[in-house]
Design an enzyme around this catalytic site. Structure first.
Site, PDB file in Angstrom:
ATOM      1  N   LYS A 196      -9.164   8.223 -18.409  1.00 18.92           N
ATOM      2  CA  LYS A 196      -9.573   8.841 -19.671  1.00 18.92           C
ATOM      3  C   LYS A 196      -8.410   8.839 -20.678  1.00 18.92           C
ATOM      4  O   LYS A 196      -7.974   7.791 -21.075  1.00 18.92           O
ATOM      5  CB  LYS A 196     -10.106  10.247 -19.385  1.00 18.92           C
ATOM      6  N   TYR A 203     -17.175  18.478 -13.064  1.00 21.26           N
ATOM      7  CA  TYR A 203     -17.581  17.073 -13.238  1.00 21.26           C
ATOM      8  C   TYR A 203     -18.538  16.663 -12.110  1.00 21.26           C
ATOM      9  O   TYR A 203     -18.291  16.960 -10.937  1.00 21.26           O
ATOM     10  CB  TYR A 203     -16.318  16.192 -13.246  1.00 21.26           C
ATOM     11  N   ASP A 245      -8.071  20.309 -12.770  1.00 24.15           N
ATOM     12  CA  ASP A 245      -8.421  18.981 -13.264  1.00 24.15           C
ATOM     13  C   ASP A 245      -8.180  19.025 -14.773  1.00 24.15           C
ATOM     14  O   ASP A 245      -8.938  19.633 -15.518  1.00 24.15           O
ATOM     15  CB  ASP A 245      -9.884  18.665 -12.920  1.00 24.15           C
ATOM     16  N   ARG A 283       0.846  -1.206   0.000  1.00 19.26           N
ATOM     17  CA  ARG A 283       0.000   0.000   0.000  1.00 19.26           C
ATOM     18  C   ARG A 283       0.877   1.250   0.000  1.00 19.26           C
ATOM     19  O   ARG A 283       0.570   2.246  -0.657  1.00 19.26           O
ATOM     20  CB  ARG A 283      -0.942   0.002   1.220  1.00 19.26           C
TER      21      ARG A 283
HETATM   22  N1  PLP Z   1     -12.491  14.478 -13.451  1.00 17.60           N
HETATM   23  C1  PLP Z   1     -13.145  14.475 -14.619  1.00 17.60           C
HETATM   24  C2  PLP Z   1     -13.096  15.713 -15.475  1.00 17.60           C
HETATM   25  C3  PLP Z   1     -13.876  13.367 -15.040  1.00 17.60           C
HETATM   26  O1  PLP Z   1     -14.532  13.404 -16.207  1.00 17.60           O
HETATM   27  C4  PLP Z   1     -13.908  12.219 -14.193  1.00 17.60           C
HETATM   28  C5  PLP Z   1     -14.670  11.032 -14.575  1.00 17.60           C
HETATM   29  O2  PLP Z   1     -15.415  11.026 -15.529  1.00 17.60           O
HETATM   30  C6  PLP Z   1     -13.220  12.266 -12.967  1.00 17.60           C
HETATM   31  C7  PLP Z   1     -12.514  13.406 -12.643  1.00 17.60           C
HETATM   32  C8  PLP Z   1     -13.257  11.105 -12.033  1.00 17.60           C
HETATM   33  O3  PLP Z   1     -12.453  10.062 -12.498  1.00 17.60           O
HETATM   34  P1  PLP Z   1     -12.677   8.512 -12.220  1.00 17.60           P
HETATM   35  O4  PLP Z   1     -13.903   8.094 -12.952  1.00 17.60           O
HETATM   36  O5  PLP Z   1     -11.413   7.893 -12.731  1.00 17.60           O
HETATM   37  O6  PLP Z   1     -12.833   8.354 -10.752  1.00 17.60           O
END
Ligand code: PLP
Length: 393
Positions: free
Chosen positions: A204, A107, A179, A55
């Protein structure tokens, strides 16, 4: 760093293919092994070779952290089991009573974490259009510690001026988180624009093949990095070694994938613009995009996401989405295959209808994650489905 490939003089793909990686100890495998282990043998109590428990750290994860850090030109990378786990770790930097100014088109999963988890623990949030300097300055309170930027945003693809936000943050002694999931490290590097932390859902574009869930935070500040490694170990939302291996394989092709995503998305956006049954096309690479000036300043291309509004509202959009064949009707984004979705019914259903309508996420609003298939095939798929749904509606 195991090698010096992270250094300034190397281009993006060289860093992507080599940074953080060297032939494995012993057999000199060119690929970083999947160290599928929970613990490591010590030669004497407390004496070990840098790794004590799975971990806390893992060599496959270390290689990935160094690799993505090199892509964002960051000193430190801290990987997590998902993008949401990475967001959660950043929130753990704050304490009860702290306030966050956040972009209004954030998001949905970030909004859910902020509102349903962390606001119950004493954090508070203001959601504002961070493209406006006045609105940003007005939202800052004596309790504000962080400004949370997503750019481009989801699904409206607003582009926020990261340098402008970072200047305001610096004047007010605040930290800026970007982000960077929608842009990927190939198109935008927020730390170079003044941000203090960058976050990716590596699920992504970094992963790119729709087969891994992951997250990563990148920073230059050593104290911040130490705190994040502490949180990573203490909370334990760490990525599995196999997932780190898959992500390491993925970053090697990030540049060529992003080039393809952007080229295809640009052509699709221009095709949609030419159709009279499309009310609106939103793509950061179009000069008609309201934030185009900022796009050209901070992004290398418009990205792989295109949003548009079909004439005929929800019933037409539904009929169109049922007819596409190459585009898969699915949530998520950033994979090599093209996806398409209806934000009001799918990804953004949890946002109250009145708020959605106000933001412009109407019944006819459609979001696509343009893949890297042959663009002629993608355009013909969209055209066929649009024509067929037009006749029915
Ligand atoms: N940030 C953005 C812009 C996203 O589109 C997403 C998921 O769609 C996340 C964070 C969260 O990521 P995860 O689905 O890998 O937890």
């Amino acid at each position: 760093m195991k090698n010096n490939i992270a250094s300034e003089k190397f281009g993006f793909s060289t860093r992507a293919i080599h940074a953080g990686q060297e032939p494995s100890p012993g057999v000199h495998a060119i690929m970083t092994p999947i160290y599928q282990t929970s613990t490591y043998v010590q030669t004497s109590p407390g004496v070990y070779s840098g790794y004590d428990y799975g971990r806390t750290n893992n060599p496959t994860r270390t290689a990935l952290e160094e690799n993505i850090a090199a892509l964002e030109r960051a000193k430190f990378g801290i990987c997590f089991a998902s993008g949401c786990a990475a967001i959660d770790a950043i929130m753990h930097l704050l304490v009860s009573g702290d306030h966050v100014v956040c972009c209004d088109d954030v998001y949905g999963g970030t909004f859910r974490l902020f509102e349903n988890i962390f606001s119950k623990m004493g954090l508070s949030y203001s959601y504002v259009d961070l493209r406006s300097l006045e609105k940003l300055e007005a939202a800052i309170t004596p309790q504000t510690k962080l400004i949370w930027v997503e750019s481009p945003t989801n699904p409206l693809l607003k582009v926020i001026d990261i340098e402008m936000v970072s200047d305001v943050a610096q004047k007010n002694k605040l930290k800026v988180v970007v982000d960077n999931t929608f842009a990927s490290p190939y198109l935008q590097n927020p730390l170079e624009l003044g941000a203090s932390l960058v976050l990716h859902s590596s699920t992504k574009y970094i992963g790119g093949h729709s087969d891994v869930i992951g997250g990563v935070v990148l920073v230059n500040d050593e104290t911040l990095a130490e705190r994040l490694y502490y949180i990573q170990n203490a909370v334990g939302a760490v990525p599995a070694p196999l997932d780190c291996f898959l992500l390491l394989r993925s970053t090697k092709t990030l540049a060529i994938r992003m080039e393809s995503h952007c080229r295809n998305a640009q052509e699709i956006a221009e095709f949609l613009l030419r159709r009279d049954d499309i009310e609106k096309v939103i793509y950061p690479g179009l000069p008609s995009h309201p934030d185009y000036k900022v796009v050209t300043k901070q992004m290398r291309a418009g990205g792989g996401m295109v949003s548009f509004v079909v004439a005929g509202g929800e019933s037409r959009a539904r009929s169109f989405l049922e007819k596409v064949k190459l585009f898969s009707l699915a949530e998520s984004l950033g994979g090599v295959e093209s996806l398409i979705e209806h934000p009001a019914i799918m990804t953004h259903a949890s946002i109250p209808q009145a708020v959605r309508e106000k933001l412009g996420i109407t019944g006819g609003f459609v979001r696509t994650s343009v893949g890297i298939e042959d663009v002629g095939d993608l355009i013909s798929d969209l055209a066929t489905a649009l024509d067929a749904s037009k006749r029915l509606s």
